[in-house]
Every structure is written in C-alpha cells, then in structure tokens.
Design a protein around this motif. Sequence first.
Motif, PDB file in Angstrom:
ATOM      1  N   GLY A   1       0.819  -1.204   0.000  1.00 57.26           N
ATOM      2  CA  GLY A   1       0.000   0.000   0.000  1.00 57.26           C
ATOM      3  C   GLY A   1       0.857   1.259   0.000  1.00 57.26           C
ATOM      4  O   GLY A   1       2.079   1.207  -0.154  1.00 57.26           O
ATOM      5  N   HIS A   2       0.217   2.385   0.216  1.00 59.26           N
ATOM      6  CA  HIS A   2       0.915   3.675   0.147  1.00 59.26           C
ATOM      7  C   HIS A   2       2.033   3.794   1.179  1.00 59.26           C
ATOM      8  O   HIS A   2       3.112   4.294   0.868  1.00 59.26           O
ATOM      9  N   ALA A   3       1.807   3.349   2.400  1.00 57.21           N
ATOM     10  CA  ALA A   3       2.846   3.444   3.432  1.00 57.21           C
ATOM     11  C   ALA A   3       4.059   2.600   3.049  1.00 57.21           C
ATOM     12  O   ALA A   3       5.203   3.048   3.182  1.00 57.21           O
ATOM     13  N   LYS A   4       3.820   1.377   2.559  1.00 61.96           N
ATOM     14  CA  LYS A   4       4.922   0.509   2.135  1.00 61.96           C
ATOM     15  C   LYS A   4       5.642   1.116   0.935  1.00 61.96           C
ATOM     16  O   LYS A   4       6.872   1.063   0.847  1.00 61.96           O
ATOM     17  N   GLN A   5       4.902   1.715   0.016  1.00 59.19           N
ATOM     18  CA  GLN A   5       5.519   2.349  -1.140  1.00 59.19           C
ATOM     19  C   GLN A   5       6.452   3.480  -0.711  1.00 59.19           C
ATOM     20  O   GLN A   5       7.554   3.620  -1.253  1.00 59.19           O
ATOM     21  N   ARG A   6       6.031   4.272   0.274  1.00 62.28           N
ATOM     22  CA  ARG A   6       6.890   5.362   0.770  1.00 62.28           C
ATOM     23  C   ARG A   6       8.172   4.809   1.387  1.00 62.28           C
ATOM     24  O   ARG A   6       9.251   5.346   1.168  1.00 62.28           O
ATOM     25  N   LYS A   7       8.051   3.713   2.138  1.00 60.37           N
ATOM     26  CA  LYS A   7       9.245   3.090   2.726  1.00 60.37           C
ATOM     27  C   LYS A   7      10.180   2.567   1.646  1.00 60.37           C
ATOM     28  O   LYS A   7      11.401   2.724   1.736  1.00 60.37           O
ATOM     29  N   LEU A   8       9.615   1.949   0.619  1.00 63.21           N
ATOM     30  CA  LEU A   8      10.440   1.439  -0.478  1.00 63.21           C
ATOM     31  C   LEU A   8      11.134   2.576  -1.210  1.00 63.21           C
ATOM     32  O   LEU A   8      12.310   2.455  -1.580  1.00 63.21           O
ATOM     33  N   LEU A   9      10.427   3.665  -1.414  1.00 67.33           N
ATOM     34  CA  LEU A   9      11.022   4.821  -2.078  1.00 67.33           C
ATOM     35  C   LEU A   9      12.184   5.374  -1.257  1.00 67.33           C
ATOM     36  O   LEU A   9      13.248   5.674  -1.801  1.00 67.33           O
ATOM     37  N   ARG A  10      12.001   5.508   0.043  1.00 67.44           N
ATOM     38  CA  ARG A  10      13.090   6.009   0.903  1.00 67.44           C
ATOM     39  C   ARG A  10      14.283   5.050   0.871  1.00 67.44           C
ATOM     40  O   ARG A  10      15.434   5.483   0.803  1.00 67.44           O
ATOM     41  N   ALA A  11      14.028   3.763   0.927  1.00 66.75           N
ATOM     42  CA  ALA A  11      15.110   2.783   0.879  1.00 66.75           C
ATOM     43  C   ALA A  11      15.822   2.823  -0.479  1.00 66.75           C
ATOM     44  O   ALA A  11      17.050   2.720  -0.542  1.00 66.75           O
ATOM     45  N   ALA A  12      15.063   3.013  -1.555  1.00 68.78           N
ATOM     46  CA  ALA A  12      15.664   3.094  -2.890  1.00 68.78           C
ATOM     47  C   ALA A  12      16.555   4.333  -3.004  1.00 68.78           C
ATOM     48  O   ALA A  12      17.651   4.271  -3.574  1.00 68.78           O
ATOM     49  N   LYS A  13      16.103   5.454  -2.458  1.00 65.36           N
ATOM     50  CA  LYS A  13      16.930   6.665  -2.474  1.00 65.36           C
ATOM     51  C   LYS A  13      18.225   6.433  -1.695  1.00 65.36           C
ATOM     52  O   LYS A  13      19.301   6.863  -2.128  1.00 65.36           O
ATOM     53  N   ALA A  14      18.127   5.761  -0.553  1.00 63.36           N
ATOM     54  CA  ALA A  14      19.320   5.449   0.234  1.00 63.36           C
ATOM     55  C   ALA A  14      20.257   4.543  -0.560  1.00 63.36           C
ATOM     56  O   ALA A  14      21.482   4.728  -0.553  1.00 63.36           O
ATOM     57  N   PHE A  15      19.687   3.555  -1.251  1.00 66.87           N
ATOM     58  CA  PHE A  15      20.495   2.652  -2.076  1.00 66.87           C
ATOM     59  C   PHE A  15      21.253   3.444  -3.137  1.00 66.87           C
ATOM     60  O   PHE A  15      22.453   3.238  -3.341  1.00 66.87           O
ATOM     61  N   LEU A  16      20.562   4.348  -3.813  1.00 68.20           N
ATOM     62  CA  LEU A  16      21.203   5.128  -4.882  1.00 68.20           C
ATOM     63  C   LEU A  16      22.275   6.055  -4.331  1.00 68.20           C
ATOM     64  O   LEU A  16      23.286   6.306  -5.005  1.00 68.20           O
TER      65      LEU A  16
END
Length: 119
Positions: free
Chosen positions: A66-81
């Motif tokens: 859902g939206h909350a999980k998507q936000r967490k994934l986005l933050r983790a992806a930014k950290a990865f990059l």
Amino acid sequence: MRDLGDQFEERAANWLLERGWQIVQRNYSTRLGELDIVALDDSTLVFVEVKARSHSHFAGAAAAVGHAKQRKLLRAAKAFLRHYPQHANRPCRFDVIAFEPRQSSADHRLNWIRSAFTA
C-alpha cells in the motif's frame, strides 16, 4: 531451516535470473527500510518487493504494498542510490512479485507486477 519469506525471495530471484536479469543486491537494509531484491532488467535498475500469502481469505499479496509501504520502499531506494552512486543515473522502477496460493494445491502462483507504482 530458512524462513518461509526467504524461500519466496529465493524463488523470485531465481525467476528473475531465468529471464536474464542481473541481481545487484538482495535484502538491502537501511534504517529507512529494506529492499528485497535490486536487479538490472537490461539497463533499468528495478527494486523488487516480494510478497506472499499463505491463504486467500484476505486481500492478495500485492495489496500488501500500500501507500505506506511504497513510501518506505522509495526512501530505501533513495538510500540505495546514495550508497551506490554508480547506479544513480539509471532509469529505475518498482516491481512487485506476489506469490498467491492456488485453490487446488499447496503451491503458490507467481504474479509479477511490472511498474507496480511510480515515485
């Protein structure tokens, strides 16, 4: 014995490899969140969330992103990059691989959702 979630992640990674993808990282973890699989689909960097359900009485596995999980994934992806700047200029997308139980067997059907959401 490995955790059931680990087994589904392994199945997902093998499925991606069979299609010619390159696995860049598995279980990338930061205080901002975790990425199950980071892979290259040609030149596109794909953040793959793996979900599974043991029974079909509730919403499907993909609905758990859902939206909350998507936000967490986005933050983790930014950290990865930030951590791996060599990938920072690649096109990116978020996919979901959901394992849904079959009604007539104990096995789970793999459902790949390409570009499951956008950032």
